[in-house]
Design a protein around this motif. Sequence first.
Motif, PDB file in Angstrom:
ATOM      1  N   ILE A   8     -28.069  45.105  20.231  1.00  0.00           N
ATOM      2  CA  ILE A   8     -26.618  45.335  20.245  1.00  0.00           C
ATOM      3  C   ILE A   8     -26.021  45.156  18.848  1.00  0.00           C
ATOM      4  O   ILE A   8     -24.812  45.238  18.656  1.00  0.00           O
ATOM      5  N   SER A   9     -26.876  44.904  17.886  1.00  0.00           N
ATOM      6  CA  SER A   9     -26.444  44.975  16.487  1.00  0.00           C
ATOM      7  C   SER A   9     -27.680  45.148  15.616  1.00  0.00           C
ATOM      8  O   SER A   9     -28.793  44.800  16.026  1.00  0.00           O
ATOM      9  N   GLY A  10     -27.478  45.722  14.463  1.00  0.00           N
ATOM     10  CA  GLY A  10     -28.559  45.864  13.489  1.00  0.00           C
ATOM     11  C   GLY A  10     -29.629  46.867  13.900  1.00  0.00           C
ATOM     12  O   GLY A  10     -29.498  47.586  14.891  1.00  0.00           O
ATOM     13  N   PHE A  17     -35.371  52.047  19.037  1.00  0.00           N
ATOM     14  CA  PHE A  17     -34.440  53.110  18.727  1.00  0.00           C
ATOM     15  C   PHE A  17     -34.710  54.316  19.606  1.00  0.00           C
ATOM     16  O   PHE A  17     -35.845  54.791  19.708  1.00  0.00           O
ATOM     17  N   SER A  41     -18.585  60.262  13.666  1.00  0.00           N
ATOM     18  CA  SER A  41     -18.640  60.188  15.124  1.00  0.00           C
ATOM     19  C   SER A  41     -17.624  59.134  15.531  1.00  0.00           C
ATOM     20  O   SER A  41     -17.194  58.352  14.683  1.00  0.00           O
ATOM     21  N   ARG A  43     -16.398  55.569  17.101  1.00  0.00           N
ATOM     22  CA  ARG A  43     -16.987  54.239  16.921  1.00  0.00           C
ATOM     23  C   ARG A  43     -18.159  54.005  17.869  1.00  0.00           C
ATOM     24  O   ARG A  43     -18.160  54.480  19.001  1.00  0.00           O
ATOM     25  N   ARG A  44     -19.109  53.255  17.408  1.00  0.00           N
ATOM     26  CA  ARG A  44     -20.208  52.724  18.224  1.00  0.00           C
ATOM     27  C   ARG A  44     -21.109  53.773  18.897  1.00  0.00           C
ATOM     28  O   ARG A  44     -21.678  53.529  19.953  1.00  0.00           O
ATOM     29  N   THR A  48     -24.475  54.096  11.967  1.00  0.00           N
ATOM     30  CA  THR A  48     -25.175  53.126  11.128  1.00  0.00           C
ATOM     31  C   THR A  48     -26.638  53.032  11.551  1.00  0.00           C
ATOM     32  O   THR A  48     -27.543  53.005  10.710  1.00  0.00           O
ATOM     33  N   GLY A  49     -26.860  53.019  12.869  1.00  0.00           N
ATOM     34  CA  GLY A  49     -28.231  52.960  13.381  1.00  0.00           C
ATOM     35  C   GLY A  49     -29.050  54.134  12.869  1.00  0.00           C
ATOM     36  O   GLY A  49     -30.199  53.973  12.449  1.00  0.00           O
ATOM     37  N   GLU A 158     -18.613  53.569   6.362  1.00  0.00           N
ATOM     38  CA  GLU A 158     -17.168  53.300   6.499  1.00  0.00           C
ATOM     39  C   GLU A 158     -16.413  53.838   5.285  1.00  0.00           C
ATOM     40  O   GLU A 158     -15.497  53.217   4.766  1.00  0.00           O
ATOM     41  N   TYR A 224     -32.104  59.273  27.207  1.00  0.00           N
ATOM     42  CA  TYR A 224     -31.678  57.865  27.264  1.00  0.00           C
ATOM     43  C   TYR A 224     -32.209  57.214  28.554  1.00  0.00           C
ATOM     44  O   TYR A 224     -32.669  56.065  28.557  1.00  0.00           O
ATOM     45  N   PHE A 256     -23.329  52.061  22.301  1.00  0.00           N
ATOM     46  CA  PHE A 256     -23.173  50.610  22.286  1.00  0.00           C
ATOM     47  C   PHE A 256     -23.033  50.036  23.704  1.00  0.00           C
ATOM     48  O   PHE A 256     -23.622  48.999  24.026  1.00  0.00           O
ATOM     49  N   GLN A 259     -26.298  50.059  25.523  1.00  0.00           N
ATOM     50  CA  GLN A 259     -27.167  49.013  24.969  1.00  0.00           C
ATOM     51  C   GLN A 259     -26.729  47.634  25.454  1.00  0.00           C
ATOM     52  O   GLN A 259     -27.541  46.800  25.813  1.00  0.00           O
TER      53      GLN A 259
END
Length: 374
Positions: A8-10, A17, A41, A43-44, A48-49, A158, A224, A256, A259
């Motif tokens: 849920i982060s990083g 993935f 896109s 948010r979330r 970044t992933g 960002e 997914y 997100f 996940q």
Amino acid sequence: MKKNPFLISGYISPDYFCDRENETETVTEAVRNIRHLTIFSPRRIGKTGLIKHVFHIAKQQKYFIPVYTDILATSTLREFTECFGKSVLTTLAKNEPALRKIVKSLSSIRPKISIDPISGEPSVGFTVSNEREAAASLEIVFRYLQEQKSHFALAIDEFQQIAAYPEKHVEAVLRTHIQNTTNVSMIFSGSRKHILTGIFSTPDRPFYNSTQVMEIGKIPLDVYKAFILEKFTGNGLKIEESATDYLLELTSAHTFYVQYICNRLFSEQGKTDREAVDRMLIKIITENEAVYASYINLLTPLQFRILRAIALNNGIQNPTSSEFISSYGLGAASSVSLAVKSLTDKEFITTIDSKYVLNDLFFNSWLKYKGSYV
Ligand SMILES: Nc1ncnc2c1ncn2[C@@H]1O[C@H](COP(=O)(O)OP(=O)(O)OP(=O)(O)O)[C@@H](O)[C@H]1O
Ligand SMILES: [Mg+2]
């Protein structure tokens, strides 16, 4: 207990993935052909992933040297220069001789070496005291990059932040450096579509038409679904196929939120059926109630009524339509229009597939759960 496979982060590794094979190919191909790229896109969704995934593979394949910078916390060109400069120099200082060379060659910006408390690795930063020094330091960093033999991918996450910097000519300064540095491919990423479109698609602005544009969407449902089923069953946990379909439907497959619910269900180590998914969603939104109450305090009564109406309506294409306004008793269309703009600026709502929806899907679920009794 097995390590939770739902991050849920990083980013850890391709094992954690899901998919993004086409997107990974597109980004890698752009970088390897020295094209700049803008990724946006809501948010979330996974910008970044995706960048971290591409960079992870690039490091192993040695395609190019990746440098990642997140500028969300910067508000001036001075801060940008320190943040971006630190990412670049820390990447370049990969060994003792390289570190010594940086300290010697870049003495005019007074590089400072410190040891990262988490990784134990050396990091190289510098401080900038005013705008003039920022411009000069930025030039030195880009010139140093140009002197290297390698090919670099510089990701600035960002990127919309730069539009709010108070200094004039930020875009022109950056654009000039990028144009003059021929061994770098830039990846700009962000979620504020209209700000990024303003930067990259306005004819009289410096970055006009200078990048390939890539919008990333949701991960396909079947892919997914297979990922979720494999992570549960592969770790010895039972999950019903219908529960996976239901979870993806509830979250509209928004990365997100998928996940997060999966992470929580996995950590319970029980059997996952539809009831378990429902129970988990209620648990999560109830835990977050204090946060939602503080969100509401930030809104005017009309903004709140519109937000709740959008949640109850499962999104709305035209919030000033007479049907929507009368169904939810929202008053004058002109006031609704102003409130929608303000909710968008404050990032409470966004448009996905040409519908206004809440940015925070769990907040959306909470508003629906509470119905009209909040
Ligand atoms: N392909 C993927 N497979 C599994 N998890 C992913 C994937 N992409 C992203 N995630 C996870 O989903 C969450 C959101 O992703 P990420 O932070 O990349 O989104 P983002 O679009 O950069 O969001 P923001 O706009 O808020 O910066 C993260 O916890 C990340 O670990
Ligand atoms: Mg991000």
